[in-house]
Enzyme design. Structure first.
Site, short mmCIF file in Angstrom:
data_model
loop_
_atom_site.label_atom_id
_atom_site.label_comp_id
_atom_site.label_asym_id
_atom_site.label_seq_id
_atom_site.Cartn_x
_atom_site.Cartn_y
_atom_site.Cartn_z
N PRO A 13 0.72 -1.42 0.10
CA PRO A 13 0.04 0.12 -0.08
C PRO A 13 0.95 1.34 -0.12
CG PRO A 13 -1.07 -1.63 1.76
CD PRO A 13 0.37 -2.03 0.99
N ASN A 14 0.31 2.03 -0.82
CA ASN A 14 1.00 3.58 -0.88
C ASN A 14 2.12 3.68 -1.66
OD1 ASN A 14 -1.34 4.88 0.70
ND2 ASN A 14 -0.48 3.78 2.34
N ARG A 21 5.76 12.32 -1.31
CA ARG A 21 5.93 12.95 -0.07
C ARG A 21 7.11 12.52 0.65
NH1 ARG A 21 3.93 9.73 3.83
NH2 ARG A 21 2.20 8.29 2.92
N TYR A 26 12.14 8.56 1.92
CA TYR A 26 11.71 7.68 1.01
C TYR A 26 12.80 8.18 -0.58
CZ TYR A 26 8.58 5.52 4.04
OH TYR A 26 7.93 5.02 5.02
N ASN A 77 8.02 -5.75 -0.67
CA ASN A 77 7.97 -4.51 -0.09
C ASN A 77 6.56 -4.57 0.44
OD1 ASN A 77 8.12 -2.06 1.46
ND2 ASN A 77 9.17 -1.23 -0.14
N ALA A 80 3.36 -0.78 4.84
CA ALA A 80 2.61 -0.73 6.02
C ALA A 80 2.25 -2.27 6.45
CB ALA A 80 1.58 0.21 6.32
N HIS A 83 3.92 -4.47 8.95
CA HIS A 83 4.00 -4.58 10.46
C HIS A 83 2.43 -4.87 10.95
CE1 HIS A 83 7.33 -2.09 9.47
NE2 HIS A 83 6.40 -1.28 8.89
N ASP A 90 1.18 -16.07 6.11
CA ASP A 90 0.49 -17.14 6.06
C ASP A 90 0.76 -17.40 4.76
OD1 ASP A 90 -0.05 -17.72 8.72
OD2 ASP A 90 -1.89 -17.17 8.72
N GLU A 101 12.78 -9.93 1.64
CA GLU A 101 12.02 -8.58 2.33
C GLU A 101 12.54 -7.41 1.92
OE1 GLU A 101 11.46 -9.09 6.57
OE2 GLU A 101 10.37 -7.02 6.71
N HIS A 103 12.96 -3.25 2.21
CA HIS A 103 12.53 -1.90 2.41
C HIS A 103 13.23 -0.68 2.05
CE1 HIS A 103 9.36 -3.69 5.01
NE2 HIS A 103 10.23 -4.55 5.35
N ILE A 104 12.67 0.49 1.64
CA ILE A 104 13.63 1.66 0.96
C ILE A 104 14.43 2.18 2.39
CG2 ILE A 104 13.37 3.73 -0.19
CD1 ILE A 104 10.62 2.72 -1.37
N SER A 105 13.63 2.40 3.34
CA SER A 105 14.06 2.98 4.63
C SER A 105 14.60 1.90 5.41
CB SER A 105 13.02 3.89 5.15
OG SER A 105 11.84 2.85 5.67
N ARG A 110 13.64 3.76 13.05
CA ARG A 110 12.52 4.42 12.94
C ARG A 110 11.41 4.32 13.89
NH1 ARG A 110 9.71 4.43 7.13
NH2 ARG A 110 8.90 6.28 7.99
N ARG A 114 7.43 -0.12 13.72
CA ARG A 114 7.93 -0.58 12.37
C ARG A 114 9.09 -1.51 12.91
NH1 ARG A 114 6.06 3.20 8.66
NH2 ARG A 114 5.84 5.18 9.54
O1 CA2 Z 1 10.84 1.76 3.74
C1 CA2 Z 1 9.94 1.19 3.36
O2 CA2 Z 1 10.03 0.75 2.04
C2 CA2 Z 1 8.50 0.89 3.99
O3 CA2 Z 1 8.41 -0.66 3.51
C3 CA2 Z 1 7.76 1.88 3.40
C4 CA2 Z 1 6.34 2.06 4.05
C5 CA2 Z 1 6.38 2.01 5.45
O4 CA2 Z 1 5.26 1.70 6.22
C6 CA2 Z 1 7.10 0.88 6.26
O5 CA2 Z 1 7.54 0.99 7.58
C7 CA2 Z 1 8.71 0.85 5.35
C8 CA2 Z 1 5.48 3.20 3.67
C9 CA2 Z 1 5.07 2.98 2.15
C10 CA2 Z 1 4.45 4.13 1.70
O6 CA2 Z 1 5.41 5.29 1.56
C11 CA2 Z 1 5.40 6.31 0.78
C12 CA2 Z 1 6.52 7.36 1.05
C13 CA2 Z 1 6.56 8.39 0.36
C14 CA2 Z 1 5.10 8.66 -0.37
C15 CA2 Z 1 4.15 7.98 -0.45
C16 CA2 Z 1 4.18 6.80 0.30
#
Ligand code: CA2
Length: 152
Positions: A13-14, A21, A26, A77, A80, A83, A90, A101, A103-105, A110, A114
């Site tokens: 998601p997202n 943003r 990110y 990836n 959210a 978590h 499963d 697995e 993750h960008i961050s 954090r 997380r």
């Molecule tokens: O660091 C990652 O790749 C995460 O999987 C990104 C998720 C976050 O919930 C994880 O804890 C770590 C968030 C994805 C959505 O992030 C956005 C970032 C910028 C703009 C829009 C969405």
């Protein structure tokens, strides 16, 4: 040869909003740009790439189930859902190939919420904290794992 080389990259998601943003966390790279970098890396590494994103937990679970037949390895990836999602855990536990697995961050440095990942127990390995370049690192790791498996 495509045997043992089909890699599914799943984005949760997202992540379709990347670049819009929080660039300090990110970066400014969009998901479309990441996909283009993945396609170039996959060609270089001899991987057949299937790159997807969904905001729906159910759709991600369905794709993981389908990948049991259609992919040799999964890079995920889960965003959210990492978590929160026992359903993704499963589904991943039923996968026999490598699961990476991604993750960008770096979620470990954090917020405390997380630090818990429902993906990690099903993962072969974890790549995080390298920004968008982590996707290329994950593909390189996947190519290595699949080549090792092909040797038997
Ligand atoms: O660091 C990652 O790749 C995460 O999987 C990104 C998720 C976050 O919930 C994880 O804890 C770590 C968030 C994805 C959505 O992030 C956005 C970032 C910028 C703009 C829009 C969405």
């Amino acid at each position: 040869m495509t045997a043992q080389r089909r890699t599914l990259v799943l984005n949760g998601p997202n992540l379709n909003m990347l670049g819009a943003r929080e660039p300090e966390i990110y970066g400014r790279t969009t998901l479309a740009q990441i996909e283009a970098e993945c396609r170039a890396a996959a060609t270089r590494l001899g991987l057949v790439l299937d790159f997807r994103q969904s905001n729906s937990e159910g759709e991600l679970v369905a794709w993981i189930q389908q990948a049991r037949e259609s992919a040799d390895g999964i890079i995920i990836n889960a965003a959210a859902l990492t978590h929160t999602s026992v359903a993704i855990l499963d589904a991943l536990k039923l996968v026999t190939g490598p699961v990476i697995e991604l993750h960008i961050s770096n979620p470990l440095n954090r917020e405390p919420f997380r630090r818990r990942s429902f993906v990690t127990p099903a993962a072969t390995g974890l790549i995080c904290g390298f920004g968008a370049h982590g996707y290329v690192l994950a593909l390189e790791a996947m190519a290595h794992l699949l080549a090792e498996r092909a040797k038997g």
